[in-house]
Design an enzyme around this catalytic site. Sequence first.
Site: not given
Length: 397
Positions: A179, A397, A168, A142, A265, A392
């Site tokens: 996650t 979007s 992942k 992702t 991230e 995030n």
Amino acid sequence: MAVPGFSGSGVFAGIRKDGREDLALITAEKPVPVAGVFTQNPLTAAPVQVAKKHILSGRARAIIANSGCANAATGQAGVEAAQSCCQKTAQALGCLEQEVLPCSTGVIGQLLDAEKIGQALPQAIESLSSQGLSRAAGAIMTTDAFPKTARREITIGGRPVVVAGLAKGAGMIRPDMATMLAFILTDAKVEAPTLEAALRKAVGWGFNRISVDGDTSTNDTCLIMAGGRAENPVFTEDDPEFDTFACAVIEVCQDLAAMMVADGEGSGHLIRIRATGAPDQEFARQICYAIGHSLLCKTAFAGCDPNWGRFVSTAALQSQRLGRPFYTDKIHLAIGNEILLEKGVWTGPKAEEKVARVMKQDRYELHLDLGLGEESFWILTSDLDHKYIEINADYRS
């Protein structure tokens, strides 16, 4: 990345908006022993609910996983979508529905389009190959910056055995279970109860020791399948061969876990936080996670700022919350090999300058000794900078 007895593929099913491959298929030559560990989040995603039922048989033929849609908080319709994916995969492979384990990752609240999965399945099956596991690793990403794979080769009963994994995870990462999706594959000949014992050890020493942002996903799933091609003598948890096997599974999970944190991230640093001198391991664990989850500490990591007051005060406050002792005059703090605090006293500006240089490295360790006992614990965490907000804030979007 190849594991004898397994094939993989990654194809575009149209679930993602960006045109990337978003459907992974992993198959064994026949139904094989399987075990799994799943999210502790009570908002359990539909594919997790289905997978937890299917895995009770202890046998699986395939894993079908998509990115771009978590299929979580989607009610009975989500469960039916996950079941439909299993039915279609089973029909195509000629196996039982309960021998297919579904996994999803992506935006929560969106219902998985099972029709798109069904339409992409023929291509996924046609594309299956022994080298296709790397494509599968890419299809489940992702916000990941890179696919994550790891591999070990061991010997059991004189037979060579492969243990490999793909995963992942870059955000919504914390213990219980990180996650993340992680699939461990081995050609070892081993039954499901022994697989589960090894997996639970590995999760405890790997995925349950990491944190990026302190959030636990609705979809966390870690599966292990054993194809049996190695033809080694079957062993159980009580046999010496178990330790060899479990160690390989642990190392693969630890490699994948470290990649997740390194790929956190917006992160630029991987930090190992080690708490020693604790009266018990649970207290040490709580101290590690207090620092690893603290936004003040994580932004100090991002700024390469040896602001030791943040680290120590976070530990002190957590001790108070737990009703546990904290004695400043017993505290030692080091980053890398440089000591910042000795018996609760700052070691000076020169030491701080050296630590600032250490904190510019991609990876380093923060070591806090509490001076209260002999127990210890460690975790892996990342820093937190502007990129995390950007990723995030724009995620949907």
